[in-house]
Design a protein around this motif. Sequence first.
Motif, mmCIF file in Angstrom:
data_model
loop_
_atom_site.group_PDB
_atom_site.id
_atom_site.type_symbol
_atom_site.label_atom_id
_atom_site.label_comp_id
_atom_site.label_asym_id
_atom_site.label_seq_id
_atom_site.Cartn_x
_atom_site.Cartn_y
_atom_site.Cartn_z
ATOM 1 N N ALA A 1 -41.707 46.088 47.771
ATOM 2 C CA ALA A 1 -41.842 44.865 48.555
ATOM 3 C C ALA A 1 -43.310 44.559 48.832
ATOM 4 C CB ALA A 1 -41.053 44.966 49.858
ATOM 5 N N GLN A 2 -44.089 45.582 49.191
ATOM 6 C CA GLN A 2 -45.507 45.363 49.477
ATOM 7 C C GLN A 2 -46.245 44.910 48.215
ATOM 8 O OE1 GLN A 2 -47.048 45.379 52.529
ATOM 9 N NE2 GLN A 2 -48.804 44.564 51.431
ATOM 10 N N ASP A 3 -45.935 45.495 47.063
ATOM 11 C CA ASP A 3 -46.557 45.064 45.808
ATOM 12 C C ASP A 3 -46.219 43.604 45.518
ATOM 13 O OD1 ASP A 3 -47.616 47.595 45.442
ATOM 14 O OD2 ASP A 3 -46.041 48.231 44.055
ATOM 15 N N ASN A 4 -44.965 43.217 45.729
ATOM 16 C CA ASN A 4 -44.564 41.828 45.491
ATOM 17 C C ASN A 4 -45.267 40.882 46.460
ATOM 18 O OD1 ASN A 4 -42.900 42.508 43.363
ATOM 19 N ND2 ASN A 4 -41.068 42.664 44.636
ATOM 20 N N ARG A 5 -45.394 41.286 47.714
ATOM 21 C CA ARG A 5 -46.118 40.486 48.702
ATOM 22 C C ARG A 5 -47.563 40.295 48.252
ATOM 23 N NH1 ARG A 5 -49.314 40.749 53.164
ATOM 24 N NH2 ARG A 5 -48.676 39.572 55.013
ATOM 25 N N ASP A 6 -48.201 41.388 47.820
ATOM 26 C CA ASP A 6 -49.592 41.317 47.349
ATOM 27 C C ASP A 6 -49.719 40.397 46.142
ATOM 28 O OD1 ASP A 6 -50.208 43.110 49.378
ATOM 29 O OD2 ASP A 6 -50.368 44.837 48.027
ATOM 30 N N THR A 7 -48.747 40.439 45.236
ATOM 31 C CA THR A 7 -48.767 39.563 44.056
ATOM 32 C C THR A 7 -48.717 38.104 44.468
ATOM 33 O OG1 THR A 7 -47.772 41.227 42.619
ATOM 34 C CG2 THR A 7 -47.504 38.922 41.952
ATOM 35 N N GLU B 1 -52.593 26.907 55.749
ATOM 36 C CA GLU B 1 -52.542 27.808 56.892
ATOM 37 C C GLU B 1 -51.232 28.583 56.800
ATOM 38 O OE1 GLU B 1 -52.242 27.749 61.768
ATOM 39 O OE2 GLU B 1 -52.606 25.879 60.705
ATOM 40 N N PHE B 2 -51.342 29.880 56.583
ATOM 41 C CA PHE B 2 -50.158 30.724 56.479
ATOM 42 C C PHE B 2 -49.660 31.079 57.878
ATOM 43 C CE2 PHE B 2 -52.295 31.443 52.435
ATOM 44 C CZ PHE B 2 -51.246 31.266 51.556
ATOM 45 N N HIS B 3 -48.363 30.915 58.089
ATOM 46 C CA HIS B 3 -47.743 31.274 59.361
ATOM 47 C C HIS B 3 -46.989 32.592 59.246
ATOM 48 C CE1 HIS B 3 -48.869 27.347 60.745
ATOM 49 N NE2 HIS B 3 -48.192 26.795 59.762
ATOM 50 N N GLY B 4 -46.598 32.948 58.037
ATOM 51 C CA GLY B 4 -45.907 34.204 57.826
ATOM 52 C C GLY B 4 -45.672 34.455 56.358
ATOM 53 N N VAL B 5 -45.766 35.719 55.973
ATOM 54 C CA VAL B 5 -45.450 36.164 54.619
ATOM 55 C C VAL B 5 -44.566 37.394 54.783
ATOM 56 C CG1 VAL B 5 -46.346 36.958 52.402
ATOM 57 C CG2 VAL B 5 -47.678 35.320 53.757
ATOM 58 N N TYR B 6 -43.336 37.289 54.302
ATOM 59 C CA TYR B 6 -42.336 38.325 54.518
ATOM 60 C C TYR B 6 -41.807 38.800 53.166
ATOM 61 C CZ TYR B 6 -42.568 35.469 58.708
ATOM 62 O OH TYR B 6 -43.024 34.733 59.773
ATOM 63 N N ALA B 7 -41.698 40.097 52.996
ATOM 64 C CA ALA B 7 -41.240 40.641 51.716
ATOM 65 C C ALA B 7 -40.101 41.622 51.944
ATOM 66 C CB ALA B 7 -42.384 41.343 51.001
ATOM 67 N N ALA B 8 -39.104 41.505 51.084
ATOM 68 C CA ALA B 8 -37.982 42.455 51.062
ATOM 69 C C ALA B 8 -37.505 42.540 49.622
ATOM 70 C CB ALA B 8 -36.850 41.997 51.973
ATOM 71 N N GLY B 9 -37.631 43.726 49.031
ATOM 72 C CA GLY B 9 -37.199 43.892 47.648
ATOM 73 C C GLY B 9 -37.960 42.971 46.717
ATOM 74 N N ASP B 10 -37.220 42.182 45.941
ATOM 75 C CA ASP B 10 -37.845 41.301 44.950
ATOM 76 C C ASP B 10 -38.109 39.898 45.481
ATOM 77 O OD1 ASP B 10 -35.267 40.320 45.085
ATOM 78 O OD2 ASP B 10 -34.890 40.408 42.933
ATOM 79 N N ARG B 11 -37.994 39.690 46.798
ATOM 80 C CA ARG B 11 -38.202 38.362 47.384
ATOM 81 C C ARG B 11 -39.350 38.372 48.378
ATOM 82 N NH1 ARG B 11 -32.617 35.190 47.241
ATOM 83 N NH2 ARG B 11 -32.027 36.128 45.271
ATOM 84 N N VAL B 12 -40.133 37.289 48.321
ATOM 85 C CA VAL B 12 -41.222 37.089 49.263
ATOM 86 C C VAL B 12 -41.078 35.672 49.814
ATOM 87 C CG1 VAL B 12 -43.737 37.010 49.580
ATOM 88 C CG2 VAL B 12 -42.729 38.654 47.968
ATOM 89 N N ILE B 13 -41.065 35.571 51.141
ATOM 90 C CA ILE B 13 -40.943 34.287 51.820
ATOM 91 C C ILE B 13 -42.306 33.936 52.401
ATOM 92 C CG2 ILE B 13 -39.733 32.975 53.606
ATOM 93 C CD1 ILE B 13 -37.883 34.294 51.425
ATOM 94 N N VAL B 14 -42.753 32.703 52.162
ATOM 95 C CA VAL B 14 -44.033 32.238 52.687
ATOM 96 C C VAL B 14 -43.780 30.993 53.536
ATOM 97 C CG1 VAL B 14 -46.315 31.321 52.108
ATOM 98 C CG2 VAL B 14 -45.305 33.136 50.697
#
Length: 140
Positions: free
Chosen positions: A2-8, A77-90
Amino acid sequence: MAQDNRDTVISAWRTFAAHDAEQIAAFFTEDAEWLAPEGNATALALDGPSHMIGRKAIARFIADDFPRLFVRDVAVEFHGVYAAGDRVIVEETMSATLANGNAYVNDYCFVFELKDGLIHRVREYMDTARGHRMVFGTAR
């Protein structure tokens, strides 16, 4: 994972700002899709699709088409970046000056789905009525 996907996704977003199609394409799978609400103001103003298929089409839109409508002062302006498994929500707010001189400010939510470390699908959500007013009418 999840962290790798968030970073990507965060790296991809920074690369989008450079408007370099080759660098942008490198973040997407060959068969990537980008789905925005049908009839959204950006697609209408640029006479383009609201559903893009293929990394080349997506990269061309971000590098070449997007700057024709959002011409100056583009800021996210980012308010949130959330990652779980193969999904990242921005969650974000984008502001810019439009080609028609109007100010543009709209809130977005993006759902990125990754496969093998690359972006495979993006679903984009925004206030389409507000976007339409700013692009085609008098902005509030």
